[in-house]
Design an enzyme around this catalytic site. Structure first.
Site, PDB file in Angstrom:
ATOM      1  CG  PHE A   1      -2.752   4.575   1.854  1.00  0.00           C
ATOM      2  CD1 PHE A   1      -2.252   5.860   1.885  1.00  0.00           C
ATOM      3  CD2 PHE A   1      -2.603   3.777   2.963  1.00  0.00           C
ATOM      4  CE1 PHE A   1      -1.584   6.337   3.004  1.00  0.00           C
ATOM      5  CE2 PHE A   1      -1.942   4.246   4.083  1.00  0.00           C
ATOM      6  CZ  PHE A   1      -1.432   5.530   4.103  1.00  0.00           C
TER       7      PHE A   1
ATOM      8  N   GLY B   1      -6.836  -3.942   4.517  1.00  0.00           N
ATOM      9  CA  GLY B   1      -7.286  -2.639   4.056  1.00  0.00           C
ATOM     10  C   GLY B   1      -6.239  -1.767   3.395  1.00  0.00           C
ATOM     11  CG  ASP B   2      -2.399   0.618   3.326  1.00  0.00           C
ATOM     12  OD1 ASP B   2      -2.479   0.900   2.114  1.00  0.00           O
ATOM     13  OD2 ASP B   2      -1.557   1.133   4.079  1.00  0.00           O
ATOM     14  CG  LEU B   3      -1.863  -6.643   0.294  1.00  0.00           C
ATOM     15  CD1 LEU B   3      -0.996  -7.000   1.495  1.00  0.00           C
ATOM     16  CD2 LEU B   3      -2.578  -7.864  -0.213  1.00  0.00           C
TER      17      LEU B   3
END
Length: 100
Positions: free
Chosen positions: A51, A19-21
């Site tokens: 993000f 979810g935030d790579l």
């Protein structure tokens, strides 16, 4: 390649979405092998795209993160490495994915 394998492992074996790579979530160990950071945090928090800079435009208003968001994030990481530019608007005045 190592990040891609790690992401594939998370999606298929662990059945989870990061979810935030982004580039700052990729760390190197002593042998320069890439590792995806904050995986345990992703297990504790709900799978929401936290993000929006590395989020695919079609998922910006989505409540839940999906594997597609991680794959898009991986593409953004590759884009940043290849162009040596940042996708963050505060650093880079142009929207890099749109420009490409």
């Amino acid at each position: 390649m190592g990040v891609t394998r790690g992401l594939f492992y998370l999606h298929t074996q662990k059945k989870m979405v990061h979810g935030d790579l982004k580039l700052s979530m990729i760390l190197l160990d002593e042998q320069c092998n890439p590792m995806i950071a904050n995986v345990s945090l992703s297990q504790l928090m709900p799978a929401t795209p936290r993000f929006r800079n590395n989020c695919a435009p079609e998922f910006v208003d989505s409540a839940n993160a999906t594997t597609e968001i991680d794959v898009y994030g991986l593409g953004i990481v590759m884009l940043e490495i290849l162009t040596k530019e940042s996708t963050y608007k505060s650093i880079h005045p142009i929207d890099l994915p749109t420009w490409v």
